[in-house]
Design a protein around this motif. Structure first.
Motif, mmCIF file in Angstrom:
data_model
loop_
_atom_site.group_PDB
_atom_site.id
_atom_site.type_symbol
_atom_site.label_atom_id
_atom_site.label_comp_id
_atom_site.label_asym_id
_atom_site.label_seq_id
_atom_site.Cartn_x
_atom_site.Cartn_y
_atom_site.Cartn_z
ATOM 1 N N TRP A 127 0.839 -1.202 0.000
ATOM 2 C CA TRP A 127 0.000 0.000 0.000
ATOM 3 C C TRP A 127 0.874 1.252 0.000
ATOM 4 O O TRP A 127 1.807 1.358 0.790
ATOM 5 C CB TRP A 127 -0.891 0.028 1.244
ATOM 6 C CG TRP A 127 -2.001 -0.971 1.224
ATOM 7 C CD1 TRP A 127 -1.966 -2.234 1.724
ATOM 8 C CD2 TRP A 127 -3.296 -0.790 0.651
ATOM 9 N NE1 TRP A 127 -3.176 -2.851 1.509
ATOM 10 C CE2 TRP A 127 -4.009 -1.984 0.855
ATOM 11 C CE3 TRP A 127 -3.935 0.268 -0.004
ATOM 12 C CZ2 TRP A 127 -5.331 -2.151 0.417
ATOM 13 C CZ3 TRP A 127 -5.241 0.092 -0.437
ATOM 14 C CH2 TRP A 127 -5.931 -1.098 -0.229
ATOM 15 N N TRP A 168 1.012 -5.641 3.280
ATOM 16 C CA TRP A 168 0.085 -6.565 3.922
ATOM 17 C C TRP A 168 0.451 -7.962 3.420
ATOM 18 O O TRP A 168 0.635 -8.152 2.217
ATOM 19 C CB TRP A 168 -1.339 -6.200 3.486
ATOM 20 C CG TRP A 168 -2.433 -7.107 3.955
ATOM 21 C CD1 TRP A 168 -3.218 -6.925 5.046
ATOM 22 C CD2 TRP A 168 -2.911 -8.306 3.321
ATOM 23 N NE1 TRP A 168 -4.141 -7.939 5.147
ATOM 24 C CE2 TRP A 168 -3.970 -8.802 4.108
ATOM 25 C CE3 TRP A 168 -2.533 -9.017 2.184
ATOM 26 C CZ2 TRP A 168 -4.662 -9.969 3.788
ATOM 27 C CZ3 TRP A 168 -3.209 -10.181 1.870
ATOM 28 C CH2 TRP A 168 -4.266 -10.652 2.666
ATOM 29 N N VAL A 174 2.557 -7.406 8.748
ATOM 30 C CA VAL A 174 2.743 -6.161 7.998
ATOM 31 C C VAL A 174 4.249 -5.859 7.959
ATOM 32 O O VAL A 174 5.021 -6.400 8.755
ATOM 33 C CB VAL A 174 2.009 -4.971 8.656
ATOM 34 C CG1 VAL A 174 0.504 -5.176 8.681
ATOM 35 C CG2 VAL A 174 2.539 -4.714 10.066
ATOM 36 N N ARG C 125 -5.053 -6.972 13.585
ATOM 37 C CA ARG C 125 -3.845 -7.268 14.377
ATOM 38 C C ARG C 125 -2.975 -6.013 14.357
ATOM 39 O O ARG C 125 -2.513 -5.592 13.286
ATOM 40 C CB ARG C 125 -3.103 -8.453 13.764
ATOM 41 C CG ARG C 125 -1.920 -8.941 14.590
ATOM 42 C CD ARG C 125 -1.305 -10.207 14.015
ATOM 43 N NE ARG C 125 -2.219 -11.329 14.123
ATOM 44 C CZ ARG C 125 -2.827 -11.933 13.097
ATOM 45 N NH1 ARG C 125 -2.591 -11.542 11.862
ATOM 46 N NH2 ARG C 125 -3.659 -12.925 13.297
ATOM 47 N N TRP C 168 -2.943 -4.760 10.627
ATOM 48 C CA TRP C 168 -3.241 -5.703 9.556
ATOM 49 C C TRP C 168 -4.719 -6.038 9.646
ATOM 50 O O TRP C 168 -5.214 -6.321 10.751
ATOM 51 C CB TRP C 168 -2.393 -6.961 9.786
ATOM 52 C CG TRP C 168 -2.619 -8.098 8.831
ATOM 53 C CD1 TRP C 168 -1.890 -8.383 7.722
ATOM 54 C CD2 TRP C 168 -3.609 -9.136 8.930
ATOM 55 N NE1 TRP C 168 -2.364 -9.528 7.124
ATOM 56 C CE2 TRP C 168 -3.430 -10.001 7.849
ATOM 57 C CE3 TRP C 168 -4.640 -9.413 9.830
ATOM 58 C CZ2 TRP C 168 -4.219 -11.133 7.634
ATOM 59 C CZ3 TRP C 168 -5.443 -10.526 9.616
ATOM 60 C CH2 TRP C 168 -5.234 -11.376 8.529
ATOM 61 N N GLU C 173 -6.338 -4.868 4.031
ATOM 62 C CA GLU C 173 -5.779 -3.522 4.154
ATOM 63 C C GLU C 173 -4.791 -3.410 5.320
ATOM 64 O O GLU C 173 -4.729 -4.282 6.185
ATOM 65 C CB GLU C 173 -6.905 -2.496 4.381
ATOM 66 C CG GLU C 173 -7.710 -2.175 3.141
ATOM 67 C CD GLU C 173 -8.843 -3.163 2.929
ATOM 68 O OE1 GLU C 173 -8.985 -4.094 3.764
ATOM 69 O OE2 GLU C 173 -9.577 -3.020 1.944
ATOM 70 N N VAL C 174 -4.067 -2.310 5.306
ATOM 71 C CA VAL C 174 -3.194 -1.939 6.429
ATOM 72 C C VAL C 174 -3.575 -0.530 6.871
ATOM 73 O O VAL C 174 -4.225 0.209 6.114
ATOM 74 C CB VAL C 174 -1.691 -1.956 6.048
ATOM 75 C CG1 VAL C 174 -1.232 -3.355 5.667
ATOM 76 C CG2 VAL C 174 -1.406 -0.955 4.933
#
Lengths: 238, 238, 238, 238
Positions: A127, A168, A174, C125, C168, C173-174
């Motif tokens: 991202w 991700w 992450v 997370r 996470w 997505e992040v």
């Protein structure tokens, strides 16, 4: 711009999976797409004399790209030290994937540079978290890689000057996967993807990021600081 | 809190000016005002076995204070490396004045750490540029030192995590004279003043900053990152 | 320490799911665990006169905690402006979850503060990416929340001063979910979790982070900058 | 590149000293040297309809340069808000000197943006503290201005993303006089010098910095983040 791509070039010799993806080596795959931008690109590898990083070669390098993995220890300390010094003097450095553990990078970071990792053919999605950065030019809001090695936090690096990508991973982690660092007069871009058993460097967006990173890392004529003993500029009032 | 003050302790032996200002050594002058805060403070010096930095001593140190100048080279590499590792593992480090060129600091920074300097008995004024920072607690908006050595930019450090003080020098230079850096689990505070021929460490505000810096640098039970090969946390969809 | 917890307190009145999780309101749930640390904690809500944020109340607040969501627009501009001014003058601010869109936060950030979101009962997370930070004290390397609302990048905030957590999300997505910002003499901590339909504020680690955040955000006697027209400190040489 | 130079253009009408230095206005002086780089440069001023900042004009502006001082209040809120929004959407912004108090800048910073100041014909020396930055290209290690207005710390801005220049003033102060900020998709460069009664914008190095700043602030095709409600990218395991 004069670019030197440094590759360890070992997996390519022993692992048919890697040789199949990068028949001429990772360095030549990278060199090929960099040449599309009209740069003057040379490739050098670990097993050349002085690992190909002679004083002449370094003096003529605006940006050095580094890919290494299983033979970090075979890079001579004095060569790593020279690379570090060139960065401090203004050479750009783009460190790819497992280069996080390379001698030039760890010396420049001052930290352990360790991380979590796992080879499980899992999905990675990078991202963009800094949509102002020239390194993201031409991208969409994320890059998706169907299969990659996982790198997870905590990544033992100093706080980056700029954080550009966060990855991700399908398996639950992450990672700060695109980050910049200034050291001396030099600029460093670390970019995570590129495990040798996946065709990551054939991916157009990954190529775009590396091209952008090189353009960003090049230093054009910024001031040369002087240091050491320095005479008064102003008269003291005494 | 357990604090260890490390001092090179050489100028004090050979220069009567220094011995006059710090008759028991810079380390004991620093130790004395730190004890006012109720800390458990020990002092060690270069000429002790292992420079006083045994494994036991380091294991019992929450924050290490470092003053060195003309004998940086005599600090053994393996001891400097151990200090660096302790910082990455969570020990706080407060580096004073000419400690900018010490082995632990330069290893942790990854840069040359050079700067301009001049001994001309000139005035220094340290302006607070981060009035949120706990290291500035109890100060006014600047600290004035009537006579100090000048340190000038460009100071060859990585971008600090936090810039707290900027010094103005009578002779025409500026300097980033209070800065913090995170490395691994450890916190580092660099604080410029303290040339050995001036009574800087007897100045109340300088003492306050060092006390605050120590309090800030101590790490109380933050997470221990695990790194290396890591199993899947989530099931993959394949 | 004097802490004021501000809550919109609307979902609790209309949504039985929320009322069931927080029968006395989110503000009292937060207040309850903050009192465990011995702080002097008061709660105020949107529907009180001046939203409970009178000059007296603000003057006696060391750290303000803010939870708001669907009624951001009902917060009067002049009250939001007062809160902003108090932060610039040194009051700490802890902004939770959907408070990212609150008037005080967006005014202090100067950006849109928008983000991606989704309500899908998915796992979050939160990975610690800054294991030096006092806000992480007492935590493991991540916090897992079985069900939460998703917030995804790009989060339109200025570059944080410190990035502490990255989330996470199961759905792909992040998010930069724990971040600090300095504004004037004040410190701001934004912490993502806490959608009203989940029992997030009953989670021990989430409580720990908010407690740590409050401790970090409090300002103890740092310098009061003076500004405006300023007389010469030094004689000019002319 | 399309550049718009905005100037309040009031001192030039009433103060013969200013009119003498900038007979065609500060905006035209700036515009003249920017044109040397081959840019498409337009100038607009406060007293034009919509202060010259129509939607069409803004839509065609890659980088906006802003000089204002005594009439900040006369800039309409809705125009300032539009400028802010354009920056968040990717327009570059170069804010000069007393523009620190302009509506677009203070809205984008979220802080008071106040500072110390003094008009005493004193010397300013701008030291480069980031010799990697493209904004410093072509400079020596400092710029010296024989006479300027003093701006002193504490400058009430958020921590800059990058700190490029620190000023030394003869009268005893320091100032963070060149700094960058990222907001949304936009890049902002604040550059201190340029009091109207001195010929600062005729100085070659000052011109160089503004030219470099404009080049740096322009955004070329970085990703357009999407925000708001977002569908699942991954299947949830439930």
């Amino acid at each position: 711009m004069k670019i030197t791509v440094w590759n360890e070039n070992r997996h390519e010799q022993t692992n048919p999976v890697v040789a199949d993806i990068y028949p001429e080596g990772i360095h030549r795959a990278i060199s090929a797409f960099l040449k599309e931008d009209g740069h003057d690109v040379r490739t050098v590898t670990l097993d050349e004399p002085e690992h190909g990083l002679t004083d002449e070669m370094l003096a003529e390098t605006d940006v050095l790209v580094w890919w290494g993995h299983k033979a970090h220890d075979e890079v001579k300390d004095e060569i790593a030290e020279k690379v570090k010094q060139c960065v401090l003097d203004g050479m750009g450095l783009v460190v790819l994937h497992s280069g996080h553990f390379s001698k030039p990078f760890t010396k420049l970071m001052g930290t352990g540079c360790n991380l979590k990792w796992r080879e499980a053919d899992e999905k990675e999605r990078l991202w963009v978290v800094d949509p102002t950065h020239p390194i993201t030019e031409g991208l969409q809001q994320y890059i998706e890689l169907e299969k990659e090695e996982m790198y997870g936090e905590h990544f033992d690096i100093p706080t980056p000057d700029e954080l550009i990508f966060i990855s991700w991973f399908e398996g639950g982690e992450v990672f700060r996967s695109g980050a910049t660092f200034k050291r001396g007069r030099g600029k460093i871009f670390y970019f995570r993807p590129g495990h040798e058993t996946y065709p990551t460097y054939h991916h157009k967006d990954i190529q775009k990021v590396i091209k952008n990173g090189i353009k960003w890392a090049a230093n054009n004529n910024t001031p040369q600081p002087t240091r050491g003993n320095h005479q008064l500029i102003e008269y003291l009032s005494k």
